[in-house]
Every structure is written in structure tokens, then in C-alpha cells.
Write an enzyme that holds these catalytic residues in place. Structure first.
Site, PDB file in Angstrom:
ATOM      1  N   HIS A 231       0.841  -1.192   0.000  1.00 50.34           N
ATOM      2  CA  HIS A 231       0.000   0.000   0.000  1.00 50.34           C
ATOM      3  C   HIS A 231       0.881   1.248   0.000  1.00 50.34           C
ATOM      4  O   HIS A 231       2.098   1.161   0.183  1.00 50.34           O
ATOM      5  CB  HIS A 231      -0.917   0.027   1.225  1.00 50.34           C
TER       6      HIS A 231
ATOM      7  N   LYS B 212      -0.191   4.249   4.696  1.00 50.13           N
ATOM      8  CA  LYS B 212      -1.155   3.237   5.156  1.00 50.13           C
ATOM      9  C   LYS B 212      -0.636   2.522   6.395  1.00 50.13           C
ATOM     10  O   LYS B 212       0.536   2.179   6.486  1.00 50.13           O
ATOM     11  CB  LYS B 212      -1.398   2.212   4.045  1.00 50.13           C
TER      12      LYS B 212
END
Length: 251
Positions: free
Chosen positions: A158, A162
Site C-alpha cells: 500500500h 497506510k
């Protein structure tokens, strides 16, 4: 559908813009925390479009606004504390709800489930919105049962902001049903979301990968979940949406 969006972060903005531009459904309002900088602004202004006469209302005013604008469903991309408040408002005012928020503690998720189970309108918990990731979980669960001697590992990628580890990765691990499935979380660059599951023994290896290229995938999944939950009552999950799709394909 007459839709309200709760939470105008990255995904919420993509969803709101999609509803407006597609024209199939109607965005009736957006909902935010009372201390939010966008409270009482126009959705069009927040999205950098044009004035749409669609308000962003703080959560204490949500019940009145949702009733006045005859919302059918609230799609929630906020945070877990706002979600639990919004779930109670929806249940009390007979409005369906799609919960796309993640990172609930076990007790919080049980409370959300309790609210949904006792609601006359439906609540669907959908932290994993795309069809692809839900199919990946179905496949992984089946592989785990059919290949008990295989070892499993999950890698997720990600954007660097994140949090580690995501709800999706934990749910994949639950579907594998092994003790202590390793999860590696890579946080670099501008990934939207990649989940890779590898299963292997001494003789062969199987890898399944799902990648979301844009947040439009999340918006599409949220709208699919909303169409599913309309007309239903009680608590549901995204796996129910997949099952309904499979049932229709079999007819």
C-alpha cells in the site's frame, strides 16, 4: 438510490464524484465530524467542482438532514468512531447502511454487528469492497482446505501512509485458517492496494495476486453493496453479495 456519503477522505471523494457524474443515483448529502473543516460547506466546493446545492452536514445534524432528503442508504468511509455513531442514527431512522470503514477492535465490531442485527433496515459490513479481493478470499479458503500440507504467506503493498497490517490482510489470514500465517506489509510509493497470497510445499507453489489500480474499484464495490442491502434487514457482509451474484449466475 438516494445516497448519503459519510466521510469525504480519498475514497469518499471518489465515490461522491462518481455518483454525481454517473447520474444513475442521487447524492443527497455528505456527513462529517462536527469539528471537520468542511462542515456546512457544499459538496461541489469540497470536490473542486461547482456548487451543487448538496450540503456537508456535521453528524449531530445528520438524522434531520437524512430524513428531509429521504436518503435510502448511507455509505460510510469515515472512521470507526464516527461509523458507530452513524450506524445508530441509521438504525433509529430506518436507513440502510454500507460500512466501508476498517480497523475496528473486536468489541467495536461486535457492537456494529449487534446494531445491524436488530435494525429493521439492512447494514452491510464491507471493508473489502472489490469483487476481486472477495474472490481471492474464496479461492484461498478452498485451497487451504484442499491442500493441508501447504504453507501460506501473505504480502500486501500500500501507499507509505497506510497503517500496518490492514483489515483485509487479517481477514485473508482468517480464511486460510492456519496458526500464525505470516503477513508482510510493504509501504512504498503510490500503491492503491495489492494483496498476494503464496501457498507452497516442497514440490510446488501457487500464488494468487489481487491489485486495485484506482479507488474507483472501491466506489464500484460500495455501490454494489448498497444495491444489495436495499430492501433487506439485519446484518450482512460482502461475502453475501458474492453469494447472491453466484446464485444469479447459476440460474
Amino acid at each position: 438510490m438516494r445516497i448519503a456519503v459519510c466521510g469525504l477522505g480519498r475514497a469518499g471523494k471518489v465515490l461522491a464524484r462518481k455518483i454525481i457524474e454517473d447520474g444513475r443515483d442521487e447524492l443527497v448529502c455528505a456527513i462529517c465530524r462536527e469539528e471537520s473543516d468542511i462542515a456546512n460547506q457544499d459538496v461541489g466546493t469540497v470536490l473542486g467542482m461547482y456548487v451543487l446545492d448538496i450540503p456537508v452536514v456535521p453528524i449531530p445534524a445528520a438524522a434531520e438532514e437524512l430524513g428531509k432528503r429521504k436518503a435510502d442508504v448511507v455509505i460510510d468511509f469515515s472512521n470507526k468512531n464516527t461509523t458507530l455513531r452513524m450506524a445508530k442514527i441509521c438504525a433509529e431512522n430506518y436507513i440502510s447502511m454500507v460500512v466501508c470503514t476498517t480497523n475496528f477492535e473486536k468489541e467495536e465490531l461486535l457492537e456494529l454487528k449487534r446494531i445491524g442485527e436488530t435494525s429493521e433496515k439492512g447494514l452491510i459490513y464491507a471493508p473489502n469492497l472489490t469483487i476481486g479481493i472477495n474472490l481471492l478470499m474464496e479461492f484461498v479458503e478452498r485451497i487451504s482446505k484442499l491442500l493441508p500440507d501447504f504453507d501460506f504467506e501473505i504480502i500486501e503493498r500500500h501507499r507509505k501512509e497506510k497503517k500496518k497490517v490492514t483489515t483485509t490482510a487479517r481477514l485473508i489470514a482468517e480464511r486460510i485458517d492456519r496458526d500464525n500465517v505470516p503477513i508482510s506489509a510493504i509501504r512504498v510509493g503510490g500503491y492503491v492496494g495489492v494483496h498476494e497470497v503464496t501457498a507452497a510445499n516442497e514440490n510446488e507453489r501457487l500464488t494468487i495476486v489481487h491489485e486495485s489500480f484506482s479507488r474507483d474499484a472501491f466506489a464500484n464495490g460500495a455501490l454494489m453493496a448498497a444495491r444489495y442491502i436495499l430492501g433487506k434487514s439485519g446484518y450482512h457482509e460482502m461475502s453475501d453479495v458474492i453469494q447472491e451474484l453466484e446464485d444469479k449466475m447459476m440460474k
